[in-house]
Design an enzyme around this catalytic site. Structure first.
Site: not given
Length: 375
Positions: A151, A168, A262
């Site tokens: 955020d 972004h 992962l």
């Protein structure tokens, strides 16, 4: 000054060299010297360990220290990648080159090799890593699953008078670093909230940019995902995504499905409430068809119907939210039942290694009781 340096050069003959070892000192002068070789490099090469050369080496370094201020010229990196390429591929492991900070007479010159860890890629090639496991952490207490609400991209851009798209893009760089650190530090699953289902009401220009950014990131990182053993999974309502992005996601999931180092889960067009609703619908449909009985419904059955059924560790051990907000924003509502929360004040583009380390240290200092009482 020039005449004084010239007399010193005549006073000390060239060093006697042998073939065992080489010490090279690169310096570059910026003094206002009235010669055509104003920025010439002085090199002193000493080969061998004979004690007879020691006094000559000391004299040579003394001669260099007498000149006007010298800016040391660092040894060029042996990496073939440019800085732009390294920022595009976050898993580039380039060993730091030692830097010679100063030249002082009567002191030995030594080269320090950085402390590195060595790992093995899927192809069997050993690669040196610059970052060993942090000494502040305990490997046996590392979380298996870390979830992140990324955020603050928009506010980060506003504070700098930039467009939302620039925020972004900065956030994407932070995400690449987080994926890299998760790989290095042994985290098994990393889930990030990239785009909420509720975000579709944002300005169309911003939404279109985010969709194109998702595509670019998947394409640019795919080779690294394969090389580093990262499996990518995408959860959420993909029906609203552009067709090209849907195909790209499908191909990426298929290409990396056998990777196990992962699991990188990206929540796009995701809603925690809808996740529970669709699980209930699926179970109700099975009851209606007679496949299961009403009494058969259990928590584990609901878990199997949630979108996080794609992973061995569906429940996050740690949730990190950036930007100082203290809410979960419709993210993994069922799965966060016993998750430890860490709220960071930094906006997401400013969240890096130090902040991730702080969150993990905080997590390892907690006692997870799951409703029990510990004596």
């Amino acid at each position: 000054m020039y005449e004084k340096r010239r007399r010193l050069q005549l006073a000390y003959p060239p060093l006697q060299l042998n073939r065992r070892s080489t010490i090279t000192i690169h310096t570059q002068t910026t003094a206002q010297v009235n010669t055509t070789a104003q920025r010439s490099n002085f090199e002193v090469r000493a080969r061998g360990k004979e004690t007879s050369n020691k006094e000559q080496l000391v004299a040579a370094t003394t001669m260099l220290s007498l000149s006007l201020p010298i800016h040391l010229k660092p040894k060029p990196s042996c990496s073939s990648r440019t800085r732009a390429q390294q920022s595009q591929y976050p898993f580039s492991h380039t060993q730091t080159q030692p830097t010679l900070h100063s030249l002082r007479p009567h002191k030995s010159l030594t080269t320090t090799v950085p402390n590195v860890a060595v790992k093995e890629h899927n192809d069997g090639n050993a690669v040196a890593e610059e970052d060993p496991f942090p000494e502040e952490l305990r490997e046996e207490l590392m979380p298996n699953h870390v979830a992140v609400i990324m955020d603050g991209n928009g506010r980060w851009a506003q504070q700098r008078n930039l467009s939302a798209s620039m925020g972004h893009q900065a956030g994407a760089r932070s995400l690449r670093e987080l994926v890299e650190l998760s790989c290095k530090w042994g985290i098994r699953v990393l889930t990030v909230f990239a785009f909420s289902y509720d975000n579709w009401i944002r300005p169309q220009v911003e939404v279109d940019f985010l969709m194109s950014l998702f595509e670019r990131e998947i394409k640019s990182q795919m080779q690294e995902f394969v090389r580093e053993g990262i499996r990518i999974s995408v959860i959420g309502d993909s029906s609203k995504l552009p067709k090209s992005l849907q195909k790209l996601i499908s191909d990426a999931e298929e290409t990396t499905k056998d990777n196990s180092r992962l699991q990188f889960i990206v929540a796009v067009s995701y809603s925690g409430k809808y996740d529970i609703v669709q699980a209930c619908k699926s179970i109700a449909s099975n009851v209606k068809d007679g496949t299961i009985q009403l009494e058969d419904i259990s928590e584990s059955m609901v878990e199997q119907e949630l979108e996080t059924n794609c992973t061995e560790y569906p429940y996050p051990d740690l949730l990190i939210r950036t930007s100082g907000e203290l809410r979960v924003s419709n993210f993994l509502l069922w799965q966060l039942a016993y998750t430890e929360f860490f709220f960071a004040q930094q906006l997401w583009p400013d969240f890096g290694k130090a902040e991730f380390l702080e969150a993990l240290i905080s997590y390892q200092q907690r006692q997870r009781r799951y409703g029990a009482r510990l004596s």
